[in-house]
Design an enzyme around this catalytic site. Structure first.
Site, mmCIF file in Angstrom:
data_model
loop_
_atom_site.group_PDB
_atom_site.id
_atom_site.type_symbol
_atom_site.label_atom_id
_atom_site.label_comp_id
_atom_site.label_asym_id
_atom_site.label_seq_id
_atom_site.Cartn_x
_atom_site.Cartn_y
_atom_site.Cartn_z
ATOM 1 N N TYR A 106 0.840 -1.210 0.000
ATOM 2 C CA TYR A 106 0.000 0.000 0.000
ATOM 3 C C TYR A 106 0.873 1.258 0.000
ATOM 4 C CZ TYR A 106 -3.803 3.101 1.566
ATOM 5 O OH TYR A 106 -4.734 4.117 1.686
ATOM 6 N N LYS A 115 0.989 4.197 -2.835
ATOM 7 C CA LYS A 115 0.616 5.591 -2.540
ATOM 8 C C LYS A 115 1.790 6.544 -2.724
ATOM 9 C CE LYS A 115 -3.720 4.905 -1.720
ATOM 10 N NZ LYS A 115 -4.754 5.495 -2.587
HETATM 11 P P1 NAP Z 1 -13.352 1.998 0.783
HETATM 12 O O1 NAP Z 1 -14.407 2.437 1.727
HETATM 13 O O2 NAP Z 1 -12.789 0.622 0.897
HETATM 14 O O3 NAP Z 1 -13.870 2.236 -0.718
HETATM 15 C C1 NAP Z 1 -13.043 1.927 -1.801
HETATM 16 C C2 NAP Z 1 -13.735 2.282 -3.083
HETATM 17 O O4 NAP Z 1 -12.862 1.938 -4.163
HETATM 18 C C3 NAP Z 1 -15.032 1.516 -3.274
HETATM 19 O O5 NAP Z 1 -15.972 2.376 -3.857
HETATM 20 C C4 NAP Z 1 -14.616 0.427 -4.261
HETATM 21 O O6 NAP Z 1 -15.712 0.064 -5.075
HETATM 22 C C5 NAP Z 1 -13.587 1.136 -5.089
HETATM 23 N N1 NAP Z 1 -12.688 0.242 -5.816
HETATM 24 C C6 NAP Z 1 -11.879 -0.705 -5.307
HETATM 25 N N2 NAP Z 1 -11.212 -1.312 -6.310
HETATM 26 C C7 NAP Z 1 -11.609 -0.727 -7.467
HETATM 27 C C8 NAP Z 1 -11.287 -0.907 -8.830
HETATM 28 N N3 NAP Z 1 -10.404 -1.832 -9.226
HETATM 29 N N4 NAP Z 1 -11.896 -0.124 -9.758
HETATM 30 C C9 NAP Z 1 -12.801 0.809 -9.388
HETATM 31 N N5 NAP Z 1 -13.160 1.022 -8.096
HETATM 32 C C10 NAP Z 1 -12.560 0.264 -7.151
HETATM 33 O O7 NAP Z 1 -12.060 2.951 0.845
HETATM 34 P P2 NAP Z 1 -11.921 4.443 1.446
HETATM 35 O O8 NAP Z 1 -11.478 4.319 2.841
HETATM 36 O O9 NAP Z 1 -13.090 5.262 1.086
HETATM 37 O O10 NAP Z 1 -10.650 4.931 0.608
HETATM 38 C C11 NAP Z 1 -10.765 5.683 -0.581
HETATM 39 C C12 NAP Z 1 -9.365 6.104 -1.016
HETATM 40 O O11 NAP Z 1 -8.747 6.862 0.036
HETATM 41 C C13 NAP Z 1 -8.411 4.931 -1.308
HETATM 42 O O12 NAP Z 1 -7.570 5.260 -2.370
HETATM 43 C C14 NAP Z 1 -7.631 4.817 -0.022
HETATM 44 O O13 NAP Z 1 -6.389 4.213 -0.229
HETATM 45 C C15 NAP Z 1 -7.499 6.274 0.365
HETATM 46 N N6 NAP Z 1 -7.228 6.506 1.782
HETATM 47 C C16 NAP Z 1 -8.120 6.115 2.738
HETATM 48 C C17 NAP Z 1 -7.822 6.380 4.062
HETATM 49 C C18 NAP Z 1 -8.770 6.002 5.162
HETATM 50 O O14 NAP Z 1 -8.425 6.225 6.328
HETATM 51 N N7 NAP Z 1 -9.946 5.480 4.887
HETATM 52 C C19 NAP Z 1 -6.625 7.007 4.407
HETATM 53 C C20 NAP Z 1 -5.756 7.377 3.405
HETATM 54 C C21 NAP Z 1 -6.059 7.136 2.090
HETATM 55 P P3 NAP Z 1 -16.144 -1.475 -5.288
HETATM 56 O O15 NAP Z 1 -16.807 -1.890 -4.004
HETATM 57 O O16 NAP Z 1 -17.020 -1.399 -6.457
HETATM 58 O O17 NAP Z 1 -14.876 -2.255 -5.527
#
Ligand code: NAP
Length: 253
Positions: A161, A165
């Site tokens: 990861y 990133k």
């Molecule tokens: P999440 O709740 O797990 O949601 C992930 C989203 O990405 C879902 O809508 C999923 O849709 C979609 N996705 C996964 N694989 C995909 C693919 N191959 N093609 C298209 N869509 C895909 O994650 P989140 O926490 O909201 O995170 C969103 C972003 O923020 C990510 O890039 C994550 O790394 C980043 N981030 C999150 C945090 C945190 O604390 N949550 C911190 C830093 C960065 P499906 O269900 O359709 O697969």
């Protein structure tokens, strides 16, 4: 067509069926954008469709779900083509789709490394690769890539990861240099720990340990990330490119 000839702009948010992506889609809708809500598969079709319906009803904007696995070059190409065909332009691309497959380095399976790189890093490349020509022709575009505090500082148990990133930051800076002369900016937002399904997966002990490292001492909300994204995607942010904006409650200080 210039941005002035259509009275609304178009934003494509990848991985917008839930979590941060859904929050970003909502924030663009609140600003009057037509919103393309991307999701990866049939399991999330219902969530994406109902978010689109909610945004139409709540904000009176156009919103539509688009299924595509952005880690596949041709699916990303078809996604961009379909969004352009629907609204005639794409003003904003937010590369938000992301996954984790955590594990200590010594035990990490090759497929868990590859899968995270494919979705988080290659997915970002794929979408930028296909949207760039559209934005360059428009002489206007805003690309915002979602990185992570982990891409800046690293994290035990997340070599895959963190690499993905950190790579997103490399793409951001390089693409910014290539596209700036055509009115296209490329920036990254690096969230810390945000309340979503991704952080719900941490147990209580892990959550408490993390909170002790955050100056604001709590997890962020999707709205905290969404407002940073809409700012960088605004026409007014035209002189900001190649930057990484941390939204982490002071965790990286
Ligand atoms: P999440 O709740 O797990 O949601 C992930 C989203 O990405 C879902 O809508 C999923 O849709 C979609 N996705 C996964 N694989 C995909 C693919 N191959 N093609 C298209 N869509 C895909 O994650 P989140 O926490 O909201 O995170 C969103 C972003 O923020 C990510 O890039 C994550 O790394 C980043 N981030 C999150 C945090 C945190 O604390 N949550 C911190 C830093 C960065 P499906 O269900 O359709 O697969």
């Amino acid at each position: 067509m210039t941005t002035n000839e259509q009275d609304y702009k178009v934003a494509l948010v990848t991985g917008a069926s839930r979590g941060i992506g859904a929050g970003i889609a909502r924030a663009f809708a609140a600003q009057g954008y037509a919103v393309a809500i991307n999701h990866s598969g049939s399991h999330s079709a219902q969530a994406a469709a109902s978010l689109a319906a909610d945004l139409q009803q709540e904000f009176g904007v156009q919103a539509q779900a688009f299924q595509a696995d952005v880690s596949h070059f041709d699916e990303a190409k078809a996604l961009i083509k379909e969004v352009k065909a629907t609204w005639g332009r794409i003003d904003v691309l937010v590369n938000n789709a992301g996954i984790t497959r955590d594990g200590l380095l010594m035990r990490m399976h090759e497929e868990d490394f590859d899968k995270v790189i494919e979705v988080n890093l290659k997915g970002t490349f794929n979408c930028i690769r296909h949207v760039a020509s559209i934005m360059m022709k428009q002489r206007y575009g805003r690309i915002v890539n979602i990185s992570s505090v982990v891409g800046i500082a690293g994290n035990a148990g997340q070599v895959n990861y963190a690499a993905s990133k950190a790579g997103v930051i490399g793409i951001t800076k390089s693409a910014a240099k290539e596209l700036a002369a055509r009115g296209v900016t490329v920036n990254a937002v690096a969230p810390g720990f945000i309340e979503t399904d991704m952080t719900d997966a941490l147990n209580e002990e892990q959550q408490e340990a993390i909170k002790q490292r955050i100056a604001c001492s709590n997890f962020g909300k999707v709205e905290d990330v969404a407002c940073a994204v809409t700012f960088l995607a605004s026409p007014e942010a035209r002189y900001i490119t190649g930057q990484v904006l941390s939204v982490d409650g002071g965790m990286s200080l």
